[in-house]
Motif scaffolding. Structure first.
Motif, PDB file in Angstrom:
ATOM      1  N   ILE A  86      21.307  46.089  57.913  1.00 23.02           N
ATOM      2  CA  ILE A  86      20.853  45.591  59.213  1.00 23.02           C
ATOM      3  C   ILE A  86      19.515  44.871  59.054  1.00 23.02           C
ATOM      4  CG2 ILE A  86      19.971  46.329  61.476  1.00 23.02           C
ATOM      5  CD1 ILE A  86      22.228  48.451  61.488  1.00 23.02           C
ATOM      6  N   ALA A  87      18.606  45.460  58.281  1.00 26.77           N
ATOM      7  CA  ALA A  87      17.313  44.811  58.038  1.00 26.77           C
ATOM      8  C   ALA A  87      17.498  43.471  57.330  1.00 26.77           C
ATOM      9  CB  ALA A  87      16.411  45.731  57.219  1.00 26.77           C
ATOM     10  N   ALA A  88      18.387  43.441  56.343  1.00 24.27           N
ATOM     11  CA  ALA A  88      18.646  42.194  55.612  1.00 24.27           C
ATOM     12  C   ALA A  88      19.226  41.124  56.527  1.00 24.27           C
ATOM     13  CB  ALA A  88      19.592  42.464  54.445  1.00 24.27           C
ATOM     14  N   VAL A  89      20.153  41.510  57.386  1.00 22.09           N
ATOM     15  CA  VAL A  89      20.748  40.546  58.319  1.00 22.09           C
ATOM     16  C   VAL A  89      19.692  40.048  59.303  1.00 22.09           C
ATOM     17  CG1 VAL A  89      22.415  40.263  60.191  1.00 22.09           C
ATOM     18  CG2 VAL A  89      23.111  41.366  58.074  1.00 22.09           C
ATOM     19  N   CYS A  90      18.833  40.931  59.754  1.00 26.53           N
ATOM     20  CA  CYS A  90      17.766  40.510  60.671  1.00 26.53           C
ATOM     21  C   CYS A  90      16.835  39.510  59.993  1.00 26.53           C
ATOM     22  CB  CYS A  90      16.987  41.711  61.190  1.00 26.53           C
ATOM     23  SG  CYS A  90      17.925  42.703  62.378  1.00 26.53           S
ATOM     24  N   LEU A  91      16.505  39.745  58.721  1.00 24.94           N
ATOM     25  CA  LEU A  91      15.686  38.793  57.973  1.00 24.94           C
ATOM     26  C   LEU A  91      16.416  37.458  57.799  1.00 24.94           C
ATOM     27  CD1 LEU A  91      14.092  41.118  55.263  1.00 24.94           C
ATOM     28  CD2 LEU A  91      12.932  40.001  57.191  1.00 24.94           C
ATOM     29  N   CYS A  92      17.704  37.534  57.549  1.00 24.17           N
ATOM     30  CA  CYS A  92      18.499  36.309  57.430  1.00 24.17           C
ATOM     31  C   CYS A  92      18.499  35.543  58.747  1.00 24.17           C
ATOM     32  CB  CYS A  92      19.931  36.631  57.010  1.00 24.17           C
ATOM     33  SG  CYS A  92      20.094  37.168  55.302  1.00 24.17           S
ATOM     34  N   LEU A  93      18.582  36.257  59.854  1.00 23.94           N
ATOM     35  CA  LEU A  93      18.548  35.607  61.166  1.00 23.94           C
ATOM     36  C   LEU A  93      17.191  34.960  61.436  1.00 23.94           C
ATOM     37  CD1 LEU A  93      20.614  38.137  63.282  1.00 23.94           C
ATOM     38  CD2 LEU A  93      21.175  35.728  62.885  1.00 23.94           C
ATOM     39  N   VAL A  94      16.114  35.587  60.984  1.00 22.23           N
ATOM     40  CA  VAL A  94      14.787  34.980  61.115  1.00 22.23           C
ATOM     41  C   VAL A  94      14.732  33.682  60.312  1.00 22.23           C
ATOM     42  CG1 VAL A  94      12.332  35.256  60.530  1.00 22.23           C
ATOM     43  CG2 VAL A  94      13.571  37.120  61.646  1.00 22.23           C
ATOM     44  N   TYR A  95      15.229  33.746  59.076  1.00 27.86           N
ATOM     45  CA  TYR A  95      15.269  32.548  58.226  1.00 27.86           C
ATOM     46  C   TYR A  95      16.105  31.445  58.879  1.00 27.86           C
ATOM     47  CZ  TYR A  95      16.452  29.493  54.346  1.00 27.86           C
ATOM     48  OH  TYR A  95      16.644  28.393  53.556  1.00 27.86           O
ATOM     49  N   LEU A 116      25.897  27.691  63.101  1.00 30.09           N
ATOM     50  CA  LEU A 116      27.104  28.405  62.662  1.00 30.09           C
ATOM     51  C   LEU A 116      26.753  29.579  61.749  1.00 30.09           C
ATOM     52  CD1 LEU A 116      29.570  25.450  61.933  1.00 30.09           C
ATOM     53  CD2 LEU A 116      29.832  27.222  63.674  1.00 30.09           C
ATOM     54  N   VAL A 117      25.786  29.377  60.848  1.00 27.80           N
ATOM     55  CA  VAL A 117      25.353  30.467  59.971  1.00 27.80           C
ATOM     56  C   VAL A 117      24.761  31.597  60.807  1.00 27.80           C
ATOM     57  CG1 VAL A 117      23.719  31.121  58.154  1.00 27.80           C
ATOM     58  CG2 VAL A 117      25.013  29.009  57.947  1.00 27.80           C
ATOM     59  N   GLY A 118      23.951  31.238  61.795  1.00 21.52           N
ATOM     60  CA  GLY A 118      23.389  32.249  62.689  1.00 21.52           C
ATOM     61  C   GLY A 118      24.469  33.023  63.417  1.00 21.52           C
ATOM     62  N   LEU A 148      25.938  41.462  62.044  1.00 21.08           N
ATOM     63  CA  LEU A 148      25.034  42.433  62.662  1.00 21.08           C
ATOM     64  C   LEU A 148      25.784  43.318  63.654  1.00 21.08           C
ATOM     65  CD1 LEU A 148      22.111  43.431  62.905  1.00 21.08           C
ATOM     66  CD2 LEU A 148      21.778  41.724  64.702  1.00 21.08           C
ATOM     67  N   TYR A 149      26.652  42.716  64.443  1.00 24.64           N
ATOM     68  CA  TYR A 149      27.462  43.476  65.395  1.00 24.64           C
ATOM     69  C   TYR A 149      28.338  44.501  64.665  1.00 24.64           C
ATOM     70  CZ  TYR A 149      31.232  44.591  68.621  1.00 24.64           C
ATOM     71  OH  TYR A 149      32.164  45.263  69.376  1.00 24.64           O
ATOM     72  N   LEU A 150      28.984  44.069  63.588  1.00 18.21           N
ATOM     73  CA  LEU A 150      29.838  44.978  62.824  1.00 18.21           C
ATOM     74  C   LEU A 150      29.034  46.107  62.191  1.00 18.21           C
ATOM     75  CD1 LEU A 150      32.196  42.382  61.073  1.00 18.21           C
ATOM     76  CD2 LEU A 150      32.753  43.881  63.000  1.00 18.21           C
ATOM     77  N   LEU A 151      27.821  45.811  61.756  1.00 19.12           N
ATOM     78  CA  LEU A 151      26.962  46.846  61.174  1.00 19.12           C
ATOM     79  C   LEU A 151      26.496  47.844  62.232  1.00 19.12           C
ATOM     80  CD1 LEU A 151      24.809  44.648  58.778  1.00 19.12           C
ATOM     81  CD2 LEU A 151      26.288  46.540  58.078  1.00 19.12           C
ATOM     82  N   ILE A 152      26.062  47.333  63.367  1.00 20.19           N
ATOM     83  CA  ILE A 152      25.557  48.211  64.436  1.00 20.19           C
ATOM     84  C   ILE A 152      26.656  49.100  64.988  1.00 20.19           C
ATOM     85  CG2 ILE A 152      24.642  48.198  66.802  1.00 20.19           C
ATOM     86  CD1 ILE A 152      22.934  45.777  65.951  1.00 20.19           C
ATOM     87  N   THR A 153      27.856  48.560  65.120  1.00 27.04           N
ATOM     88  CA  THR A 153      28.968  49.348  65.650  1.00 27.04           C
ATOM     89  C   THR A 153      29.595  50.251  64.594  1.00 27.04           C
ATOM     90  OG1 THR A 153      30.521  47.530  65.246  1.00 27.04           O
ATOM     91  CG2 THR A 153      29.528  47.659  67.453  1.00 27.04           C
ATOM     92  N   GLY A 154      29.145  50.152  63.346  1.00 26.64           N
ATOM     93  CA  GLY A 154      29.647  51.022  62.291  1.00 26.64           C
ATOM     94  C   GLY A 154      30.978  50.595  61.706  1.00 26.64           C
TER      95      GLY A 154
END
Length: 174
Positions: free
Chosen positions: A85-94, A136-138, A145-151
């Motif tokens: 989740i942290a990695a995806v959030c960093l990717c979203l910032v990028y 599209l990448v975002g 992120l949705y799949l990670l948060i929902t498990g």
């Protein structure tokens, strides 16, 4: 989302086909008829750019991007999911930075109004693929992120070159 999935695949396929076709026509015209198209390099470059920026999103969707996850795979499922989740959030910032920067770049090119050298086409119209591609990448990272948060998944599903090489090696030995 299936529509976007198929659209990505079609755009990538069509751009590759178009690049190949233009390059083939240019080679035939140059070496058989001793002439050529002045615009072929620019058109091929445009098709390549469209393919690359669409392919970024496709690569995120299918997990084709390379990642170093040897240490992460040693973690428990809960910790692995948090790191992902942290990695995806960093990717979203990028992606946000790139989307913002590419938007500014395209708007500046629109103001200037520069055309291609051999095509009567303003560059900004082609450069729009940059913010579209990053959007599209975002979208793909938001899906992950949705799949990670929902498990539904517990890690980033990245390309595993070592596992792929071992599979190929075992097939060669059979």
């Amino acid at each position: 989302m299936k529509i976007i999935d198929r659209l990505e695949e079609w755009v990538i396929s069509l751009m590759l086909l178009a690049m190949t076709g233009v390059a083939f026509m240019q080679v035939v015209r140059r070496y058989v008829f001793n002439t050529g198209f002045s615009w072929s390099l620019e058109v091929t470059t445009i098709f390549f750019a469209i393919m690359i920026f669409t392919g970024l999103s496709y690569g995120v969707r299918v997990g084709a991007h390379i990642g170093v996850d040897a240490l992460v795979n040693l973690l428990s499922e809960k910790k692995r999911r948090r790191v992902a989740i942290a990695a995806v959030c960093l990717c979203l910032v990028y992606v946000g930075f790139m989307l913002y920067g590419s938007g500014i770049y395209v708007s500046k090119m629109m103001e200037i109004g520069i055309e291609f050298d051999d095509l009567p086409l303003e560059r900004w119209k082609v450069l729009m693929i940059m913010p579209i591609g990053f959007a599209l990448v975002g979208l793909r990272f938001l899906q992950i992120l949705y799949l990670l948060i929902t498990g539904k998944i517990d890690n980033l599903q990245l390309a595993d070159e070592a596992a792929d090489a071992m599979k190929l090696k075992s097939k060669d030995n059979d």
